[in-house]
Design a protein around this motif. Sequence first.
Motif, mmCIF file in Angstrom:
data_model
loop_
_atom_site.group_PDB
_atom_site.id
_atom_site.type_symbol
_atom_site.label_atom_id
_atom_site.label_comp_id
_atom_site.label_asym_id
_atom_site.label_seq_id
_atom_site.Cartn_x
_atom_site.Cartn_y
_atom_site.Cartn_z
ATOM 1 N N VAL A 219 0.844 -1.207 0.000
ATOM 2 C CA VAL A 219 0.000 0.000 0.000
ATOM 3 C C VAL A 219 0.873 1.249 0.000
ATOM 4 N N ASP A 220 1.942 1.252 0.800
ATOM 5 C CA ASP A 220 2.836 2.415 0.836
ATOM 6 C C ASP A 220 3.496 2.640 -0.517
ATOM 7 N N ALA A 221 3.875 1.552 -1.175
ATOM 8 C CA ALA A 221 4.507 1.686 -2.492
ATOM 9 C C ALA A 221 3.548 2.289 -3.501
ATOM 10 N N VAL A 222 2.283 1.919 -3.430
ATOM 11 C CA VAL A 222 1.280 2.468 -4.347
ATOM 12 C C VAL A 222 1.108 3.958 -4.116
ATOM 13 N N HIS A 223 1.059 4.357 -2.847
ATOM 14 C CA HIS A 223 0.899 5.786 -2.554
ATOM 15 C C HIS A 223 2.138 6.593 -2.943
ATOM 16 N N ILE A 224 3.321 5.984 -2.819
ATOM 17 C CA ILE A 224 4.539 6.675 -3.249
ATOM 18 C C ILE A 224 4.503 6.935 -4.746
ATOM 19 N N ASP A 225 3.883 6.013 -5.483
ATOM 20 C CA ASP A 225 3.760 6.185 -6.938
ATOM 21 C C ASP A 225 2.675 7.183 -7.318
ATOM 22 N N GLY A 226 1.991 7.753 -6.320
ATOM 23 C CA GLY A 226 1.015 8.798 -6.610
ATOM 24 C C GLY A 226 -0.422 8.336 -6.689
ATOM 25 N N ALA A 227 -0.722 7.090 -6.286
ATOM 26 C CA ALA A 227 -2.095 6.591 -6.353
ATOM 27 C C ALA A 227 -2.911 7.155 -5.197
ATOM 28 N N ASN A 228 -4.180 7.477 -5.484
ATOM 29 C CA ASN A 228 -5.085 7.944 -4.442
ATOM 30 C C ASN A 228 -5.882 6.774 -3.866
ATOM 31 N N GLY A 229 -6.849 7.100 -2.994
ATOM 32 C CA GLY A 229 -7.631 6.049 -2.346
ATOM 33 C C GLY A 229 -8.451 5.225 -3.314
ATOM 34 N N ILE A 230 -8.995 5.869 -4.343
ATOM 35 C CA ILE A 230 -9.825 5.148 -5.315
ATOM 36 C C ILE A 230 -8.990 4.138 -6.093
ATOM 37 N N ARG A 231 -7.796 4.564 -6.527
ATOM 38 C CA ARG A 231 -6.936 3.660 -7.284
ATOM 39 C C ARG A 231 -6.416 2.541 -6.393
ATOM 40 N N GLU A 232 -6.162 2.841 -5.127
ATOM 41 C CA GLU A 232 -5.746 1.795 -4.196
ATOM 42 C C GLU A 232 -6.849 0.739 -4.054
ATOM 43 N N PHE A 233 -8.089 1.203 -3.934
ATOM 44 C CA PHE A 233 -9.202 0.265 -3.807
ATOM 45 C C PHE A 233 -9.356 -0.567 -5.074
#
Length: 329
Positions: A219-233
């Motif tokens: 999850v941290d790696a996804v957010h570092i790449d600039g993903a928001n909550g919707i893209r994480e879901f």
Amino acid sequence: MDESRITKADIPVTEDGVQPSSSGGDKREFHLKGSQKDMIFYVCMIAWAVIQFAVCYVWVNVSSFIMAFQNINVATGDISWTFGNFGDIFVELSWPNFWTMTKNSVLAWLLSLVVSIPLGLLFSYYIYKKMPGSIFFRAVLFMPSIVSAIVMVTMFRYFVTSAMPDLMNDLFGISMPNLLDPATGHAFGTVMFYSIWVGFGTSVLMYSNGMSGIDPELVDAVHIDGANGIREFWHISLPLVFPTLSVFLITGVASIFVNQINLYSFYGGTAHASVQTFGYYLYMATRQADGDYGSYPRLAAFGLILTAVAIPLTLFVRWLLEKFGPSED
């Protein structure tokens, strides 16, 4: 030599006349006895489960299959073989009632598919991320799973038939009809709203538990790449809980013919034909046929027909999910 029968006398004497220590043999003998006890306990526990499966599932279903082709004379007890039960059940139901039950059963499944599953996933993600109010939502969604079903139905019926009409009349001067009265045309929608709500508990628990097992580093790696909550879901949470979601989707197909959407809890045995489903009809027909063995073959034949429809539908949905479902990779 059988290791379980080793004694001190069997242990050889060394050249200096000293007999080696027997502690190793004693330990080995104790271990073997302990293993035998564990095996006996395991066999007893598994045997109980196997007996239950054989009696409550295999024997019951085989008996129902055979009974679908039987004609039982209640007066004499004679049994003959026939295919007439498959036609008699449709005559007994009548086409209008059969069409109404088909429509209600499929509509209940579609509403669950379109409304319950997406909302269950969103609520689970909301609780998983520990957003504001998540504890309140967890309590509200789990309440129907904790409180007795009859108590929940009683409270909901009072709210819909008394509390809400009085509140609407006092605040806005609006006369609100009884939403559970089939004559108003709102009974099916009201019961479906309740069924969807009480069905959230199990699905939210399963989805949120699946999401809690997601690696935080991912999850941290996804957010570092600039993903928001919707893209994480959409790209992380949903693919990783998709195996759990698939189970609900596949088993939900079979529920088309057994889901009574809590009609018996609301109406008992007096539910209007306009709101009945296959699940409610089968439950009431079996309940009313208690002791009338002549009715069981027709019900068994009807169940066999519904099973013949449910099996290919279930396999088709499973194929669709495996072919077009998201991948964890």
